[in-house]
Write a protein that holds these residues in place. Sequence first.
Motif, PDB file in Angstrom:
ATOM      1  N   UNK B 131      17.700  26.732  64.290  1.00 32.45           N
ATOM      2  CA  UNK B 131      18.109  26.819  62.782  1.00 32.45           C
ATOM      3  C   UNK B 131      19.816  26.901  62.791  1.00 32.45           C
ATOM      4  N   UNK B 132      20.313  27.714  63.450  1.00 31.65           N
ATOM      5  CA  UNK B 132      21.640  27.872  63.332  1.00 31.65           C
ATOM      6  C   UNK B 132      22.524  26.566  63.497  1.00 31.65           C
ATOM      7  N   UNK B 133      21.970  25.785  64.486  1.00 28.75           N
ATOM      8  CA  UNK B 133      22.749  24.477  64.765  1.00 28.75           C
ATOM      9  C   UNK B 133      21.908  23.383  63.893  1.00 28.75           C
ATOM     10  N   UNK B 134      21.227  23.706  62.962  1.00 25.46           N
ATOM     11  CA  UNK B 134      20.717  22.703  61.872  1.00 25.46           C
ATOM     12  C   UNK B 134      19.548  21.933  62.483  1.00 25.46           C
ATOM     13  N   UNK B 135      18.617  22.293  62.994  1.00 27.69           N
ATOM     14  CA  UNK B 135      17.352  21.592  62.971  1.00 27.69           C
ATOM     15  C   UNK B 135      16.971  20.746  64.264  1.00 27.69           C
ATOM     16  N   UNK B 136      17.652  21.140  65.553  1.00 19.05           N
ATOM     17  CA  UNK B 136      17.194  20.190  66.382  1.00 19.05           C
ATOM     18  C   UNK B 136      16.003  21.199  67.159  1.00 19.05           C
ATOM     19  N   UNK B 137      14.961  20.336  67.909  1.00 21.38           N
ATOM     20  CA  UNK B 137      13.759  20.774  68.496  1.00 21.38           C
ATOM     21  C   UNK B 137      14.222  22.102  69.543  1.00 21.38           C
ATOM     22  N   UNK B 138      13.193  23.128  69.745  1.00 20.25           N
ATOM     23  CA  UNK B 138      13.724  23.971  70.585  1.00 20.25           C
ATOM     24  C   UNK B 138      12.304  23.889  71.573  1.00 20.25           C
ATOM     25  N   UNK B 139      12.463  25.008  72.667  1.00 18.98           N
ATOM     26  CA  UNK B 139      11.600  25.185  73.705  1.00 18.98           C
ATOM     27  C   UNK B 139      10.233  25.443  73.405  1.00 18.98           C
ATOM     28  N   UNK B 140       9.926  25.757  72.299  1.00 19.68           N
ATOM     29  CA  UNK B 140       8.751  26.018  71.816  1.00 19.68           C
ATOM     30  C   UNK B 140       8.096  25.252  70.846  1.00 19.68           C
ATOM     31  N   UNK B 141       9.089  24.111  70.394  1.00 24.87           N
ATOM     32  CA  UNK B 141       8.616  23.033  69.721  1.00 24.87           C
ATOM     33  C   UNK B 141       7.262  22.281  70.214  1.00 24.87           C
ATOM     34  N   UNK B 142       6.666  21.968  69.242  1.00 25.44           N
ATOM     35  CA  UNK B 142       5.338  21.282  69.834  1.00 25.44           C
ATOM     36  C   UNK B 142       5.918  19.647  69.973  1.00 25.44           C
ATOM     37  N   UNK B 143       5.170  19.111  71.162  1.00 26.55           N
ATOM     38  CA  UNK B 143       5.502  17.919  71.746  1.00 26.55           C
ATOM     39  C   UNK B 143       5.213  16.671  70.381  1.00 26.55           C
ATOM     40  N   UNK B 144       6.092  15.761  70.604  1.00 26.74           N
ATOM     41  CA  UNK B 144       6.155  14.854  69.405  1.00 26.74           C
ATOM     42  C   UNK B 144       6.867  15.266  68.354  1.00 26.74           C
ATOM     43  N   UNK B 145       7.306  16.459  68.109  1.00 24.73           N
ATOM     44  CA  UNK B 145       7.991  16.934  66.953  1.00 24.73           C
ATOM     45  C   UNK B 145       9.207  15.847  66.616  1.00 24.73           C
ATOM     46  N   UNK B 146       9.211  15.323  65.470  1.00 22.67           N
ATOM     47  CA  UNK B 146      10.480  14.829  64.910  1.00 22.67           C
ATOM     48  C   UNK B 146      11.448  15.657  64.305  1.00 22.67           C
ATOM     49  N   UNK B 147      12.895  15.731  64.916  1.00 23.97           N
ATOM     50  CA  UNK B 147      13.768  16.604  64.327  1.00 23.97           C
ATOM     51  C   UNK B 147      15.216  15.692  64.277  1.00 23.97           C
ATOM     52  N   UNK B 148      16.024  16.181  63.864  1.00 22.25           N
ATOM     53  CA  UNK B 148      17.230  15.415  63.823  1.00 22.25           C
ATOM     54  C   UNK B 148      17.906  15.063  65.419  1.00 22.25           C
ATOM     55  N   UNK B 149      17.335  15.819  66.163  1.00 22.15           N
ATOM     56  CA  UNK B 149      17.709  15.196  67.750  1.00 22.15           C
ATOM     57  C   UNK B 149      16.559  14.636  68.512  1.00 22.15           C
ATOM     58  N   UNK B 150      15.496  14.178  67.990  1.00 21.59           N
ATOM     59  CA  UNK B 150      14.521  13.588  68.148  1.00 21.59           C
ATOM     60  C   UNK B 150      13.977  12.852  67.136  1.00 21.59           C
TER      61      UNK B 150
END
Lengths: 616, 334
Positions: B131-150
């Motif tokens: 959250x604080x770095x504005x939306x990159x996926x985390x180590x608990x994000x589900x696979x295939x998740x689309x985020x600003x860094x993915x």
Amino acid sequence: MNPSATADRSLEQLEEVVIRFAGDSGDGMQLTGTQFSNTSAALGNDLATFPDYPAEIRAPVGTLFGVSGFQVRFSARDIHTPGDAPDVLVAMNPAALKVNIADLKKGGLLIVNTGNFGAKDLEKAHYDHNPLDDPSLEEDFQVVKLDLNEATIQACAESGLSSKDALRSKNLLALGLLYWIYSRPLDTTERWLEKKFGKKPEVLAANLAALRAGHTIAENSELFRTRYEVAPAPLQPGIYRNVMGNAATAMGLVAASKLSGLPLFLGTYPITPASDILHALARYKNFGVVTFQAEDEIAGISTAIGASFTGSLAVTTTSGPGLALKAEAMGLAVMTELPLVIVNVQRGGPSTGLPTKTEQADLLMAIWGRHGECPMPVLAANSPADCFWAALEAAKMALRYMTPVLLLTDGYLGNGAEPFRIPEESELEPFPVTHYTDAERFQPYSRDPETLARPWAIPGTPGLQHRIGGLEKADITGHVCHDPDNHELMVGLREQKVMGIAKSYAPLEVFGESSGDLLVLGWGSTFGSIRGAVVRSQKAGKKVSQLHLRNMWPLPLDLGDILGRFDQILIPEMNRGQLARVIRGEYLREVVTLSKVQGRPFTTAETLAKIDELLG
Amino acid sequence: MTTTDTLSYQKKDFVTSQEVRWCPGCGDYAILTGVQQVFATLGVAKENFVFVSGIGCSSRFPYYVDTYGFHGIHGRAAAIATGVKCANPELDVWVATGDGDALSIGGNHMIHAARRNVDMTVLLFNNRIYGLTKGQYSPTSERSKKTISTPFGSLDTPFNPVNLMLGAGATFVARTVDTQLKHLKGVLEAAHAHRGFSLVEILQNCVIFNHGAFEHIAAKQIRDDRQVDLIPGKPMIFGKDLDKGLKLQPTSIEIVSPEEATVWNPAGATGANAYRMSMGDERGLLPVPIGILRSVARPVIDRDIHEQIAGARERLGDGSLTDMFQAGDTWKVG
């Protein structure tokens, strides 16, 4: 005993001797050297040691890179270094001979264990012939060839050990020889063996037999024509013990804990050559010391910061690579203004570099190596025994000014040993530290007008609940604050607090005239080699003085004035000129660097040669 | 430590003057309320609480709880808290951390705090996003998740925090949900009562970068069917009308009638059942376990450290400087 054999031989007085024990890393050379040092210390000699061992724990037997050495210099006068070239070399195998023979003084005594000079041993040391057959060897040195293996097996015949196990005692046989030559009693080592192997009677019997056999062989054979004595050194009166630098650092920290009345907490991670501080402190459990071997370097300092927040005298210890890992957390300690002692036992870098060798190349990192404006006092110890005083001083400073303090030692100091005069009670003034309790007036970032230290209020104290952390603090209240002017104010206050510590320093003491042609300026473990060189130059009539720094940051207020009184300034450093950069930057003063980065300390001769070059 | 029933606090006693700066609608507000309410009832003097955090949205937590607090650096909360507790075991130590802070940059400290069984309560705010770095996926994000860094989808396989901490040897592991205040408070009380390392995973909604991440588990209309509350000594029953049960079979977990449901035991010798349950089936038929997955007794390091010191003092005497200096061979000059 055969009294006539002894009587035939002459007894000579020597002022000092340098012995180097060299063998395979499994041969027990460190132990042998340490025992010789302890015995010589107990006789009242001044001494200095230089252990030099490989990074491999058990390198393949007989190889050149597996050679382990221990140099000890013992003297009837005050000395400061383990000596340049050895007078005596004990070579336990061809590899040890090959690695060390070039250092032995011409005419020096070479004792060789011929039992390990078989074809295979020679091959491992990359000799295409047996160097002992080389006539030049006998021309250059007094060579004593002895099959220590065979002598040890014979001596241990009744110990109950197999020949293979008995052979492990051959270092003690060599030690026994040296004890006879230099008129040392066996009892210090005998007592040590009894303590160490009391539960293994066969091993004890073998070791004692080998030690005594070495002594007897030297006494009864004609191998050694002369026996020597080295009189006690005129040291300052007092009770002495032998101490290694890392052990002295540990004792300094325990002393600080006792004198401040605060429990000591060490959070650390094992790293060569700093681990011995952890080992030493872990034994001081009954002094109330908590030693926490963390999961990594960062956890080492983080646990220490947590302990400091709760009111302990907190310490973390490391060497260069670990200091790099701790950098962010050091910034947190600066921001939260918590007391913390960080000990960096420097080693050869960068990266893994030379883990078991010494260097002084972390000075700039210690002073500047953190992000942001992150001022931190830096101290340096200058000899193994001085590590005690430096550690005590670092802890005192941290507690008085509520700041992390970085103490620099190095592998040479940490592993080196010298006599340590046990301080009198009057030299160890208690400095009781009390935590803040006044709930009426409490402001987490208010400051003591003199030191600018903030109050240390610890969890468990009623009414003083507060929050601190890495975000910028508002002046006085300590609340999170992003205000631009406040940030500038706080950067300034943190700097002012640390720079103000210089006001508390004792005046610098120049060794020699207070002005002259050349000032040799140094810091840390170069103290001894510089002192030796400066003394000799002064005796030769040169206008040379020495100044050695304890406080690397902030620099002493009277330093600039002293620098101005000399025509030239020479700075020998085991780096590429780091203090030189600081001096140039702070005083706009040109200096000459004498650099050495070989993982080995300076010799007195090297420093002397540079002084002669500069003074023509 | 002053732990006494006579201490009476209210929630407001744990509110600080600091303005709370989380986004409106953030799940953290509910967690803060839950913690403040629970703290008022634990019978612990407020000066004995220490709240430690790392970096991230959730790590602002200590600023809002009127106890001693330490806002650390990214990933190091567990290590700093370990130092606090090992230096002074009398303190009541809590950690606020997020999925990035605890499981990515601070993963090492978490597993070691768990294995050492440092007596502290770790609240792991899992919103499956940075959250604080504005939306990159985390180590608990589900696979295939689309985020600003993915932007093409994440290729990482996520951690299941409960499962990870069980593997690390945590002696207390629980899970709760930000919007289920009563359940959250019950879990916090149980975690606090546990002697040793307690990990509470809190499924927490990030309204800005991962809104609805747990809707399939926590949405009001479906949650009774999608969650099973593991209560020690009680059968594993779920469903709006508590009409379904879970039975642990040798190689599977089956949905059965409430009468046939397995009675939950979080204190099994190996933790194998907790591990099986934690593997979950959040997009499948089986409900997601919340409640207490593991609770088992093991030596607590912070107490042991000080017992060892006390033992050494008893055996060797309280060390004095003279003892220290005079150890080994000494000699006199002059």
